[in-house]
Write a protein that holds these residues in place. Sequence first.
Motif, PDB file in Angstrom:
ATOM      1  N   LEU A 157       0.811  -1.216   0.000  1.00  0.00           N
ATOM      2  CA  LEU A 157       0.000   0.000   0.000  1.00  0.00           C
ATOM      3  C   LEU A 157       0.847   1.270   0.000  1.00  0.00           C
ATOM      4  O   LEU A 157       0.364   2.345  -0.377  1.00  0.00           O
ATOM      5  CB  LEU A 157      -0.910   0.008   1.226  1.00  0.00           C
ATOM      6  CG  LEU A 157      -1.934  -1.126   1.326  1.00  0.00           C
ATOM      7  CD1 LEU A 157      -2.605  -1.103   2.695  1.00  0.00           C
ATOM      8  CD2 LEU A 157      -2.969  -1.022   0.209  1.00  0.00           C
ATOM      9  N   GLY A 158       2.097   1.171   0.452  1.00  0.00           N
ATOM     10  CA  GLY A 158       2.916   2.366   0.602  1.00  0.00           C
ATOM     11  C   GLY A 158       2.366   3.278   1.684  1.00  0.00           C
ATOM     12  O   GLY A 158       2.388   4.499   1.553  1.00  0.00           O
ATOM     13  N   GLN A 159       1.923   2.671   2.773  1.00  0.00           N
ATOM     14  CA  GLN A 159       1.247   3.434   3.817  1.00  0.00           C
ATOM     15  C   GLN A 159       1.855   3.183   5.194  1.00  0.00           C
ATOM     16  O   GLN A 159       2.456   2.129   5.449  1.00  0.00           O
ATOM     17  CB  GLN A 159      -0.243   3.063   3.861  1.00  0.00           C
ATOM     18  CG  GLN A 159      -1.015   3.476   2.626  1.00  0.00           C
ATOM     19  CD  GLN A 159      -2.462   2.999   2.659  1.00  0.00           C
ATOM     20  OE1 GLN A 159      -2.830   2.120   3.457  1.00  0.00           O
ATOM     21  NE2 GLN A 159      -3.285   3.562   1.790  1.00  0.00           N
ATOM     22  N   ASP A 183      -0.571   8.119   4.088  1.00  0.00           N
ATOM     23  CA  ASP A 183      -0.286   7.493   2.794  1.00  0.00           C
ATOM     24  C   ASP A 183       0.930   8.186   2.195  1.00  0.00           C
ATOM     25  O   ASP A 183       0.922   9.402   1.972  1.00  0.00           O
ATOM     26  CB  ASP A 183      -1.491   7.629   1.855  1.00  0.00           C
ATOM     27  CG  ASP A 183      -1.358   6.770   0.605  1.00  0.00           C
ATOM     28  OD1 ASP A 183      -0.273   6.776  -0.008  1.00  0.00           O
ATOM     29  OD2 ASP A 183      -2.338   6.095   0.242  1.00  0.00           O
ATOM     30  N   LEU A 184       1.990   7.418   1.931  1.00  0.00           N
ATOM     31  CA  LEU A 184       3.235   7.986   1.425  1.00  0.00           C
ATOM     32  C   LEU A 184       3.215   8.255  -0.076  1.00  0.00           C
ATOM     33  O   LEU A 184       4.204   8.746  -0.628  1.00  0.00           O
ATOM     34  CB  LEU A 184       4.408   7.065   1.774  1.00  0.00           C
ATOM     35  CG  LEU A 184       4.724   6.952   3.271  1.00  0.00           C
ATOM     36  CD1 LEU A 184       5.691   5.814   3.532  1.00  0.00           C
ATOM     37  CD2 LEU A 184       5.281   8.263   3.804  1.00  0.00           C
ATOM     38  N   GLY A 185       2.122   7.944  -0.751  1.00  0.00           N
ATOM     39  CA  GLY A 185       1.968   8.322  -2.147  1.00  0.00           C
ATOM     40  C   GLY A 185       2.326   7.234  -3.132  1.00  0.00           C
ATOM     41  O   GLY A 185       2.794   6.152  -2.772  1.00  0.00           O
ATOM     42  N   HIS A 227      14.409   6.443  -2.064  1.00  0.00           N
ATOM     43  CA  HIS A 227      13.922   7.631  -1.383  1.00  0.00           C
ATOM     44  C   HIS A 227      13.786   7.383   0.119  1.00  0.00           C
ATOM     45  O   HIS A 227      13.473   6.269   0.551  1.00  0.00           O
ATOM     46  CB  HIS A 227      12.555   8.040  -1.950  1.00  0.00           C
ATOM     47  CG  HIS A 227      12.161   9.443  -1.616  1.00  0.00           C
ATOM     48  ND1 HIS A 227      12.544  10.529  -2.362  1.00  0.00           N
ATOM     49  CD2 HIS A 227      11.426   9.943  -0.596  1.00  0.00           C
ATOM     50  CE1 HIS A 227      12.051  11.632  -1.829  1.00  0.00           C
ATOM     51  NE2 HIS A 227      11.377  11.304  -0.755  1.00  0.00           N
ATOM     52  N   ILE A 228      14.021   8.442   0.901  1.00  0.00           N
ATOM     53  CA  ILE A 228      13.820   8.412   2.341  1.00  0.00           C
ATOM     54  C   ILE A 228      12.785   9.475   2.678  1.00  0.00           C
ATOM     55  O   ILE A 228      12.989  10.665   2.396  1.00  0.00           O
ATOM     56  CB  ILE A 228      15.128   8.686   3.101  1.00  0.00           C
ATOM     57  CG1 ILE A 228      16.200   7.665   2.712  1.00  0.00           C
ATOM     58  CG2 ILE A 228      14.886   8.665   4.616  1.00  0.00           C
ATOM     59  CD1 ILE A 228      17.589   8.022   3.158  1.00  0.00           C
ATOM     60  N   ALA A 229      11.675   9.053   3.239  1.00  0.00           N
ATOM     61  CA  ALA A 229      10.584   9.961   3.590  1.00  0.00           C
ATOM     62  C   ALA A 229      10.712  10.389   5.047  1.00  0.00           C
ATOM     63  O   ALA A 229      11.173   9.619   5.897  1.00  0.00           O
ATOM     64  CB  ALA A 229       9.238   9.294   3.357  1.00  0.00           C
ATOM     65  N   ALA A 230      10.288  11.626   5.316  1.00  0.00           N
ATOM     66  CA  ALA A 230      10.350  12.172   6.670  1.00  0.00           C
ATOM     67  C   ALA A 230       8.996  12.760   7.039  1.00  0.00           C
ATOM     68  O   ALA A 230       8.401  13.524   6.267  1.00  0.00           O
ATOM     69  CB  ALA A 230      11.433  13.253   6.759  1.00  0.00           C
ATOM     70  N   ASP A 246       9.708  15.861   3.558  1.00  0.00           N
ATOM     71  CA  ASP A 246      10.518  15.669   2.353  1.00  0.00           C
ATOM     72  C   ASP A 246       9.671  15.939   1.128  1.00  0.00           C
ATOM     73  O   ASP A 246       8.435  15.938   1.184  1.00  0.00           O
ATOM     74  CB  ASP A 246      11.062  14.245   2.287  1.00  0.00           C
ATOM     75  CG  ASP A 246       9.927  13.226   2.132  1.00  0.00           C
ATOM     76  OD1 ASP A 246       9.100  13.143   3.077  1.00  0.00           O
ATOM     77  OD2 ASP A 246       9.837  12.554   1.085  1.00  0.00           O
ATOM     78  N   ASP A 247      10.321  16.163   0.008  1.00  0.00           N
ATOM     79  CA  ASP A 247       9.639  16.299  -1.280  1.00  0.00           C
ATOM     80  C   ASP A 247       9.622  14.929  -1.937  1.00  0.00           C
ATOM     81  O   ASP A 247      10.680  14.407  -2.309  1.00  0.00           O
ATOM     82  CB  ASP A 247      10.385  17.300  -2.161  1.00  0.00           C
ATOM     83  CG  ASP A 247       9.759  17.468  -3.543  1.00  0.00           C
ATOM     84  OD1 ASP A 247       8.783  16.743  -3.853  1.00  0.00           O
ATOM     85  OD2 ASP A 247      10.263  18.297  -4.322  1.00  0.00           O
ATOM     86  N   PRO A 248       8.453  14.304  -2.093  1.00  0.00           N
ATOM     87  CA  PRO A 248       8.411  12.949  -2.661  1.00  0.00           C
ATOM     88  C   PRO A 248       8.922  12.875  -4.095  1.00  0.00           C
ATOM     89  O   PRO A 248       9.265  11.792  -4.568  1.00  0.00           O
ATOM     90  CB  PRO A 248       6.931  12.565  -2.578  1.00  0.00           C
ATOM     91  CG  PRO A 248       6.197  13.849  -2.450  1.00  0.00           C
ATOM     92  CD  PRO A 248       7.101  14.784  -1.719  1.00  0.00           C
ATOM     93  N   ASP A 249       8.999  14.001  -4.781  1.00  0.00           N
ATOM     94  CA  ASP A 249       9.476  14.015  -6.165  1.00  0.00           C
ATOM     95  C   ASP A 249      10.961  14.371  -6.274  1.00  0.00           C
ATOM     96  O   ASP A 249      11.512  14.417  -7.376  1.00  0.00           O
ATOM     97  CB  ASP A 249       8.666  15.019  -6.988  1.00  0.00           C
ATOM     98  CG  ASP A 249       7.204  14.610  -7.114  1.00  0.00           C
ATOM     99  OD1 ASP A 249       6.945  13.406  -7.284  1.00  0.00           O
ATOM    100  OD2 ASP A 249       6.328  15.483  -7.013  1.00  0.00           O
TER     101      ASP A 249
END
Length: 468
Positions: A302-304, A327-329, A358-361, A374-377
């Motif tokens: 799910l990326g969640q 939801d991380l997108g 990628h590393i999400a914050a 963070d910028d997911p793109d």
Amino acid sequence: MRYSIVFLTGLAPLLQAKPLDISLPPLIPKIPGVTEALPGLVPPLPILQVPTPPLDSPPFTASDIKPKKIGYYWTGAGDKAHADFLATFSLDDIQDTYGTLLWITDVPTSGNDPHHLTPSLDGKTIVGGGLLSLLKTQDTAYYFDTSDPYRPTFKKSNRAILSSITDEIRAKPDGGFYITYMGSALGTSPGRLIETDADFNIIHEWPEDVEGTLNILGEQFSPHGLTVDFDKQIAITSDFVVPLSILKPSLGVQHANTLRLWDLKTHTILNTITIPDGGGIQDVKFIPNNPENAAIATAVHLGQVWILYPFRKDANGKQGTAELLYDLGEKARDTVAIYSDLTQDGNFAYFTLTTANHIAALDISDLNNIKRLDDPDEDQDTVGPHYIKVTPDQKHISVTDYFVQTGEIGIINTPADFRALYIDINDDGSLHFNRSIDFSKEFENRGGAKPHSSVIYDLTDPENPKYY
């Protein structure tokens, strides 16, 4: 099945009294001038591999510096022929010695695909697991003596009887560990929650009660993530994949959608909590300082990020509920692995999205108003990030750029650049990429190296050393 239950319950007093581990010597002994050639002559085999002895570690130049911050990296030799090893590096900025190699500690085996790594509470022992050790009929947990933090030595290794595929590790107050073993002794479901004593002997493979055994036989039990609250005497394990299903021949990876909530006093499963269509619940961690002892869990398909409340009651009156937190997108969907860590104040959470590079914050200080930092793109300077730890001083995160590469024998081979990243945490919780150690270059003389996990020692205050 009835025989298994009788064995686990009727012999419980006996099992509690004696260690349940074994340690096997190399099935093929090292013969100078003979066995060194075997790794290059034996082709890859399906599932089990020829248990060739490791090649000795090439010479290295050690450093005699005494940095205040030390990074230990549990590392596989790139050629899978040389011995796997614990690499000790300086992470000190104050003395400008960051990235200096201090020491290499070999283990007596190779091809383990070193996995997670954790220190004991007193910092005198580090244990690392081997994800693929089973394939060469080798021990699966490796213990290092860090009494001298600058010159770790290999202490011992062992393996469980009912389970294999070592994953997450948590230190016990008495000096032992809890460890998730994701698979059975054959790499299938069910795995087990392993407990060691202070001498690091395996003394239990939980569950051992009838109801718990029926639970893990009835629904896929592949525990990967593990989080423990010793004050509240609860633990949560998260089910990821059936290990054998990532190896050829395979009809596809068998993912799980479940977590188990445990009563630590009795080591029984209180509830099985489902994240619908989660597609592998790889990681779970309690949020520090949360008034409800909530935990976050990562759903890979799910990326969640989901949140678990272990003391709330579900619709059936059972303890433990789960709901979507964030939801991380799209770029986080089906990224093979999502692993996490949190700051000790419980304000910030970080997630590695392995195949998304990628590393999400997230700012989770207000659970009703999650903020993405963070910028997911953004194209980040990382390839294949996986294992992540916030440093003891809460100023950096350590990330290793390697997850799993099974080669010709498996179906999971994630891209990686085999670096150990040391990333600054800004005041607002966002990240600043600026330093790394390139293991491919550092260890060219063994076909490169694959660092999977890290432990950080902070000796800045000699009266209050910190280990994580």
